[in-house]
Design a protein around this motif. Structure first.
Motif, PDB file in Angstrom:
ATOM      1  N   TRP A 283       0.835  -1.207   0.000  1.00  0.00           N
ATOM      2  CA  TRP A 283       0.000   0.000   0.000  1.00  0.00           C
ATOM      3  C   TRP A 283       0.870   1.257   0.000  1.00  0.00           C
ATOM      4  CZ3 TRP A 283      -3.753  -1.883   4.422  1.00  0.00           C
ATOM      5  CH2 TRP A 283      -4.685  -2.776   3.869  1.00  0.00           C
ATOM      6  N   LEU A 284       1.923   1.224   0.833  1.00  0.00           N
ATOM      7  CA  LEU A 284       2.785   2.414   0.938  1.00  0.00           C
ATOM      8  C   LEU A 284       3.450   2.722  -0.400  1.00  0.00           C
ATOM      9  CD1 LEU A 284       4.369   1.914   4.456  1.00  0.00           C
ATOM     10  CD2 LEU A 284       2.841   3.749   3.744  1.00  0.00           C
ATOM     11  N   GLU A 285       3.847   1.651  -1.090  1.00  0.00           N
ATOM     12  CA  GLU A 285       4.494   1.862  -2.387  1.00  0.00           C
ATOM     13  C   GLU A 285       3.534   2.554  -3.353  1.00  0.00           C
ATOM     14  OE1 GLU A 285       6.709  -0.646  -5.917  1.00  0.00           O
ATOM     15  OE2 GLU A 285       6.027  -1.709  -4.141  1.00  0.00           O
ATOM     16  N   LYS A 286       2.287   2.076  -3.362  1.00  0.00           N
ATOM     17  CA  LYS A 286       1.284   2.691  -4.236  1.00  0.00           C
ATOM     18  C   LYS A 286       1.036   4.145  -3.849  1.00  0.00           C
ATOM     19  CE  LYS A 286      -1.722  -0.996  -5.857  1.00  0.00           C
ATOM     20  NZ  LYS A 286      -3.070  -1.523  -5.867  1.00  0.00           N
ATOM     21  N   LEU A 287       0.884   4.373  -2.547  1.00  0.00           N
ATOM     22  CA  LEU A 287       0.535   5.715  -2.071  1.00  0.00           C
ATOM     23  C   LEU A 287       1.692   6.689  -2.278  1.00  0.00           C
ATOM     24  CD1 LEU A 287      -1.290   4.628   1.185  1.00  0.00           C
ATOM     25  CD2 LEU A 287      -2.341   5.864  -0.713  1.00  0.00           C
ATOM     26  N   GLU A 288       2.910   6.209  -2.097  1.00  0.00           N
ATOM     27  CA  GLU A 288       4.050   7.115  -2.239  1.00  0.00           C
ATOM     28  C   GLU A 288       4.339   7.432  -3.696  1.00  0.00           C
ATOM     29  OE1 GLU A 288       6.978   5.136   0.107  1.00  0.00           O
ATOM     30  OE2 GLU A 288       6.002   5.760   1.977  1.00  0.00           O
ATOM     31  N   LYS A 289       4.198   6.411  -4.530  1.00  0.00           N
ATOM     32  CA  LYS A 289       4.492   6.611  -5.952  1.00  0.00           C
ATOM     33  C   LYS A 289       3.352   7.323  -6.666  1.00  0.00           C
ATOM     34  CE  LYS A 289       5.029   3.103  -8.857  1.00  0.00           C
ATOM     35  NZ  LYS A 289       5.467   1.782  -9.292  1.00  0.00           N
ATOM     36  N   GLY A 290       2.146   7.170  -6.124  1.00  0.00           N
ATOM     37  CA  GLY A 290       0.977   7.707  -6.826  1.00  0.00           C
ATOM     38  C   GLY A 290       0.652   6.768  -7.956  1.00  0.00           C
ATOM     39  N   ARG A 291      -0.556   6.724  -8.326  1.00  0.00           N
ATOM     40  CA  ARG A 291      -0.967   5.784  -9.367  1.00  0.00           C
ATOM     41  C   ARG A 291      -1.687   6.573 -10.435  1.00  0.00           C
ATOM     42  NH1 ARG A 291      -2.257   0.181  -9.608  1.00  0.00           N
ATOM     43  NH2 ARG A 291      -4.122  -0.159 -10.852  1.00  0.00           N
ATOM     44  N   ALA A 292      -0.998   6.739 -11.560  1.00  0.00           N
ATOM     45  CA  ALA A 292      -1.580   7.565 -12.615  1.00  0.00           C
ATOM     46  C   ALA A 292      -2.495   6.722 -13.481  1.00  0.00           C
ATOM     47  CB  ALA A 292      -0.471   8.183 -13.443  1.00  0.00           C
ATOM     48  N   LEU A 293      -3.742   6.691 -13.146  1.00  0.00           N
ATOM     49  CA  LEU A 293      -4.699   5.939 -13.957  1.00  0.00           C
ATOM     50  C   LEU A 293      -5.095   6.799 -15.142  1.00  0.00           C
ATOM     51  CD1 LEU A 293      -7.047   4.533 -11.184  1.00  0.00           C
ATOM     52  CD2 LEU A 293      -5.291   3.308 -12.449  1.00  0.00           C
ATOM     53  N   ARG A 294      -5.021   6.252 -16.304  1.00  0.00           N
ATOM     54  CA  ARG A 294      -5.421   7.010 -17.493  1.00  0.00           C
ATOM     55  C   ARG A 294      -6.925   7.038 -17.579  1.00  0.00           C
ATOM     56  NH1 ARG A 294      -1.623   8.346 -22.067  1.00  0.00           N
ATOM     57  NH2 ARG A 294       0.348   7.819 -21.167  1.00  0.00           N
ATOM     58  N   GLU A 295      -7.427   8.226 -17.613  1.00  0.00           N
ATOM     59  CA  GLU A 295      -8.879   8.352 -17.664  1.00  0.00           C
ATOM     60  C   GLU A 295      -9.426   7.719 -18.942  1.00  0.00           C
ATOM     61  OE1 GLU A 295     -11.973  11.881 -16.624  1.00  0.00           O
ATOM     62  OE2 GLU A 295      -9.850  12.125 -16.229  1.00  0.00           O
ATOM     63  N   GLY A 296     -10.445   6.904 -18.793  1.00  0.00           N
ATOM     64  CA  GLY A 296     -11.104   6.331 -19.958  1.00  0.00           C
ATOM     65  C   GLY A 296     -10.445   5.074 -20.519  1.00  0.00           C
ATOM     66  N   TRP A 297      -9.282   4.671 -19.988  1.00  0.00           N
ATOM     67  CA  TRP A 297      -8.612   3.474 -20.495  1.00  0.00           C
ATOM     68  C   TRP A 297      -8.587   2.414 -19.407  1.00  0.00           C
ATOM     69  CZ3 TRP A 297      -6.693   2.740 -25.405  1.00  0.00           C
ATOM     70  CH2 TRP A 297      -6.595   3.866 -26.219  1.00  0.00           C
ATOM     71  N   PRO A 298      -8.843   1.166 -19.785  1.00  0.00           N
ATOM     72  CA  PRO A 298      -8.695   0.102 -18.792  1.00  0.00           C
ATOM     73  C   PRO A 298      -7.211  -0.251 -18.658  1.00  0.00           C
ATOM     74  CG  PRO A 298      -9.292  -0.861 -20.873  1.00  0.00           C
ATOM     75  CD  PRO A 298      -9.221   0.633 -21.098  1.00  0.00           C
ATOM     76  N   LYS A 299      -6.917  -1.130 -17.741  1.00  0.00           N
ATOM     77  CA  LYS A 299      -5.525  -1.474 -17.515  1.00  0.00           C
ATOM     78  C   LYS A 299      -5.121  -2.651 -18.407  1.00  0.00           C
ATOM     79  CE  LYS A 299      -2.456  -1.675 -13.582  1.00  0.00           C
ATOM     80  NZ  LYS A 299      -2.370  -1.893 -12.157  1.00  0.00           N
ATOM     81  N   TYR A 300      -4.363  -2.363 -19.446  1.00  0.00           N
ATOM     82  CA  TYR A 300      -3.872  -3.434 -20.314  1.00  0.00           C
ATOM     83  C   TYR A 300      -2.729  -4.152 -19.601  1.00  0.00           C
ATOM     84  CZ  TYR A 300      -6.458  -2.389 -24.581  1.00  0.00           C
ATOM     85  OH  TYR A 300      -7.450  -2.238 -25.516  1.00  0.00           O
ATOM     86  N   ASN A 301      -2.735  -5.450 -19.725  1.00  0.00           N
ATOM     87  CA  ASN A 301      -1.681  -6.257 -19.148  1.00  0.00           C
ATOM     88  C   ASN A 301      -0.539  -6.360 -20.170  1.00  0.00           C
ATOM     89  OD1 ASN A 301      -1.276  -9.758 -18.478  1.00  0.00           O
ATOM     90  ND2 ASN A 301      -0.365  -8.024 -17.442  1.00  0.00           N
ATOM     91  N   VAL A 302       0.657  -5.918 -19.802  1.00  0.00           N
ATOM     92  CA  VAL A 302       1.801  -5.974 -20.704  1.00  0.00           C
ATOM     93  C   VAL A 302       2.876  -6.834 -20.038  1.00  0.00           C
ATOM     94  CG1 VAL A 302       3.563  -4.649 -21.919  1.00  0.00           C
ATOM     95  CG2 VAL A 302       1.296  -3.659 -21.581  1.00  0.00           C
ATOM     96  N   GLN A 303       3.277  -7.892 -20.685  1.00  0.00           N
ATOM     97  CA  GLN A 303       4.299  -8.748 -20.082  1.00  0.00           C
ATOM     98  C   GLN A 303       5.029  -9.559 -21.152  1.00  0.00           C
ATOM     99  OE1 GLN A 303       1.072 -11.042 -17.970  1.00  0.00           O
ATOM    100  NE2 GLN A 303       2.498 -12.697 -18.413  1.00  0.00           N
ATOM    101  N   LEU A 304       6.106 -10.221 -20.742  1.00  0.00           N
ATOM    102  CA  LEU A 304       6.858 -11.083 -21.651  1.00  0.00           C
ATOM    103  C   LEU A 304       6.594 -12.521 -21.273  1.00  0.00           C
ATOM    104  CD1 LEU A 304      10.467  -9.637 -22.015  1.00  0.00           C
ATOM    105  CD2 LEU A 304       8.729  -9.800 -23.773  1.00  0.00           C
ATOM    106  N   THR A 305       6.262 -13.345 -22.261  1.00  0.00           N
ATOM    107  CA  THR A 305       6.202 -14.770 -21.966  1.00  0.00           C
ATOM    108  C   THR A 305       7.174 -15.454 -22.911  1.00  0.00           C
ATOM    109  OG1 THR A 305       4.415 -15.142 -23.523  1.00  0.00           O
ATOM    110  CG2 THR A 305       3.769 -14.763 -21.268  1.00  0.00           C
ATOM    111  N   GLU A 306       8.236 -15.937 -22.336  1.00  0.00           N
ATOM    112  CA  GLU A 306       9.290 -16.606 -23.097  1.00  0.00           C
ATOM    113  C   GLU A 306       9.726 -15.775 -24.308  1.00  0.00           C
ATOM    114  OE1 GLU A 306       8.318 -20.654 -23.943  1.00  0.00           O
ATOM    115  OE2 GLU A 306       7.294 -20.885 -22.026  1.00  0.00           O
ATOM    116  N   GLY A 307       9.971 -14.527 -24.085  1.00  0.00           N
ATOM    117  CA  GLY A 307      10.496 -13.676 -25.145  1.00  0.00           C
ATOM    118  C   GLY A 307       9.442 -12.945 -25.956  1.00  0.00           C
ATOM    119  N   ALA A 308       8.189 -13.432 -25.940  1.00  0.00           N
ATOM    120  CA  ALA A 308       7.138 -12.777 -26.718  1.00  0.00           C
ATOM    121  C   ALA A 308       6.449 -11.710 -25.862  1.00  0.00           C
ATOM    122  CB  ALA A 308       6.123 -13.799 -27.181  1.00  0.00           C
TER     123      ALA A 308
END
Length: 550
Positions: A283-308
């Motif tokens: 919680w502290l990490e979130k609160l200290e860093k602030g969470r810039a939610l983009r208005e109108g956009w959902p949260k896209y999941n971005v990650q690497l799976t075995e290089g892709a």
DNA sequence: GGGGTGCCCTGTAAGGATAC
DNA sequence: GTATCCTTACAGGGCACCCC
């Protein structure tokens, strides 16, 4: 107020006692309203001064009424707030307004008082506050202006949120009977404040204000908005209780003052051993860093799976999936080619999955697109890069690589390749491209071919180089072939090497060169074609050919 | 090895219910 | 009238796996 006060009250008497006369003679409501509203404000403030009405309540109601008047006949600038009073009997109405502002200032503490200027222009009276005076008036209006659905009723007040300086303080930390941590948190703006409750629950932080007075709940929502949290007023069940609530992520998107106050609650709770330390750290990490939610956009999941690189938005709600698919289509992406859609079924989540080519295309559109498409694509690519950056290292590197590749399409000119030094087979070549283009052709078998012609000077030897792409094999892969010329200086082998140097200079990648009988073949694949597509002279033809030859 | 998909698990939002 | 708790659906992280 002395003599002025007597005159003011004379007008008030006139306005209230002779309302029938006003309504009859003037025959228009707005004339009566012009007097009634400030007269009511004046009476209300006077009562508050005499201690017959709660001072803060009076300030709040005044703020609401004055904001409503400005929403109708006013102007709000970065350093100016102005109310226009015109029409019949405008002078008297303006005098009433001035009298209310005078009384208001008597009610306000020293640091919040403000002065106004009055002038007449084209028969309209204007009451204006400038600079620091305007800033102090804005603070009152920011807290009091009517709002609904998370926004002010008038767009004129939206800018106030940035100007207001909502203060946040906490106190009353305690343990609930069940051992949960609770604290009071007060948000105030000017002389108006609201106390909220904060609870550290097992899985989230909850901030809440509840009241049977809907007006108080709306004020709580407004002040929370000033603190950067856009929570709305909701009715509890079907009953008479109104409530404003916000949980962890919404709070972490709030202003620093609010985040700091809540972080302090969490920190103290962690020190006291009242909350799980891992949860508190998160919680502290979130609160200290602030969470810039983009208005109108959902949260896209971005990650690497075995290089892709996986860029995906998932939801069990079909409407959400359809909304995102529509947004991608509006951006200019094609379903099946640039993104995949799976609708939710049997309670399981569906998704929109951005294919690699889709992210590249979005990156291209973000630079070369037009109008809304370009804006949408730029916003989308920014969002994805931002999400990738949060993940850090390899994810960001990969996302950036795809985006760069996309942006490069059509971004270069053939003539940009001047005296480029490349090594082929350990030997250095100097390449200067003079021009070129690409065109379609139909082969003998009816196959759609793409012919790329480049004029270049390689190690001082000028020549025209042509490579022809077609789609071959069961995979329908794009393959480009060219044959070295025997009549070129140095013969076939020298020409093949120069050809390879040219392709490497243009695409960054050497072609495959091999011998078939007495012929020398220079062969290119999809990666080379991507490289050629970076050049404006070739990009359109390559994109079109890829479409028709599929 | 990279692209694409499925699934499990945890955290969060939302809304109502209940206790005081 | 306010404070607190409970339930459930949904969102998101991440890994395993398949296919080319």
């Amino acid at each position: 107020m002395g003599r002025v006060g007597e005159e003011v009250w004379g007008i008030v008497d006139f306005a209230l006692n002779d309302m029938y006369c006003l309504a009859r003679d003037c025959a228009r409501d707005e004339v009566a309203r012009k007097f009634v509203e400030p007269a009511l404000e004046l009476m209300m403030l006077d009562k508050a001064l005499e201690g017959k009405l709660d001072r803060r309540e009076a300030l709040l109601r005044f703020g609401e009424m004055y904001a409503t008047a400005i929403a109708g006949d006013g102007y709000v600038g970065p350093r100016e707030v102005e109310l226009a009073v015109g029409g019949e009997l405008g002078g008297g109405a303006a005098l009433l307004r001035l009298a209310t502002l005078h009384l208001l200032n008597e009610l306000l503490p020293d640091g919040l008082r403000f002065g106004v200027h009055t002038y007449v222009k084209e028969g309209i009276y204007r009451i204006a506050a400038y600079g620091g005076d305007a800033a102090r008036l804005m603070r009152l209006l920011a807290a009091a202006a009517p709002s609904a659905g998370g926004g002010y009723l008038s767009p004129k007040f939206e800018g106030f949120v940035g100007e207001a300086r909502a203060e946040v303080r906490f106190g009353g930390m305690r343990l609930t009977p069940k051992g949960r941590v609770a604290a009071d948190l007060t948000i105030s703006e000017g002389d108006i404040d609201v106390k909220y409750n904060v609870y550290l629950r097992e899985h989230d932080i909850l901030l809440q204000f509840a009241s049977t007075d809907r007006g108080r709940a709306e004020l709580a929502a407004r002040l929370l908005k000033l603190a950067g949290v856009g929570a709305e007023v909701e009715r509890v069940g079907g009953g008479g209780v109104w409530r404003v609530r916000a949980t962890t992520d919404m709070l972490a998107a709030g202003r620093k003052e609010l985040r700091d106050a809540i972080a302090e609650v969490v920190r103290r709770a962690a020190e006291g051993g009242w909350v799980n330390s891992e949860t508190a750290d998160r919680w502290l990490e979130k609160l200290e860093k602030g969470r810039a939610l983009r208005e109108g956009w959902p949260k896209y999941n971005v990650q690497l799976t075995e290089g892709a690189l996986v860029v995906r938005y998932r939801s069990t709600n079909p409407e959400n999936i359809e909304r995102e698919a529509k947004r991608l289509r509006d951006m200019g992406l094609e379903e099946g080619k640039h993104f995949a859609v799976r609708m939710p079924e049997g309670g399981k989540a569906g998704y929109v999955y951005i294919l690699r080519e889709g992210l590249e295309r979005a990156a291209w559109l973000s630079v070369h697109g037009e109008g809304d498409q370009q804006e949408l694509a730029a916003e989308f690519v920014d969002l994805i890069l931002e999400r990738a950056e949060e993940k850090g290292g390899a994810v960001y590197k990969k996302a950036l690589e795809v985006v760069r590749r996309g942006r490069e399409v059509g971004s270069l000119k053939l003539a940009d390749v001047r005296e480029a030094e490349v090594f082929v087979g350990g030997k250095k070549y100097v390449v200067t491209v003079l021009g070129g283009g690409a065109e379609f052709e139909e082969g003998e078998s009816g196959r759609k071919l793409l012919r790329i012609k480049i004029t270049a000077e390689i190690d001082g030897v000028r020549g025209e180089y042509t490579i022809t792409f077609g789609r071959y094999g069961k995979d329908n892969k794009a393959l480009g072939r060219a044959y070295a010329r025997a009549d070129a200086p140095g013969g076939r082998e020298a020409d093949a090497e120069r050809f390879a140097a040219l392709i490497k200079a243009l695409t960054g990648k050497e072609p495959w060169v091999y011998r078939v009988g007495n012929k020398m073949v220079v062969e290119c694949g999809g990666e080379h074609l991507d490289g050629f597509a970076r050049y404006a002279e070739l990009a359109d033809a390559i994109t079109s050919w890829l479409k028709i030859a599929e």
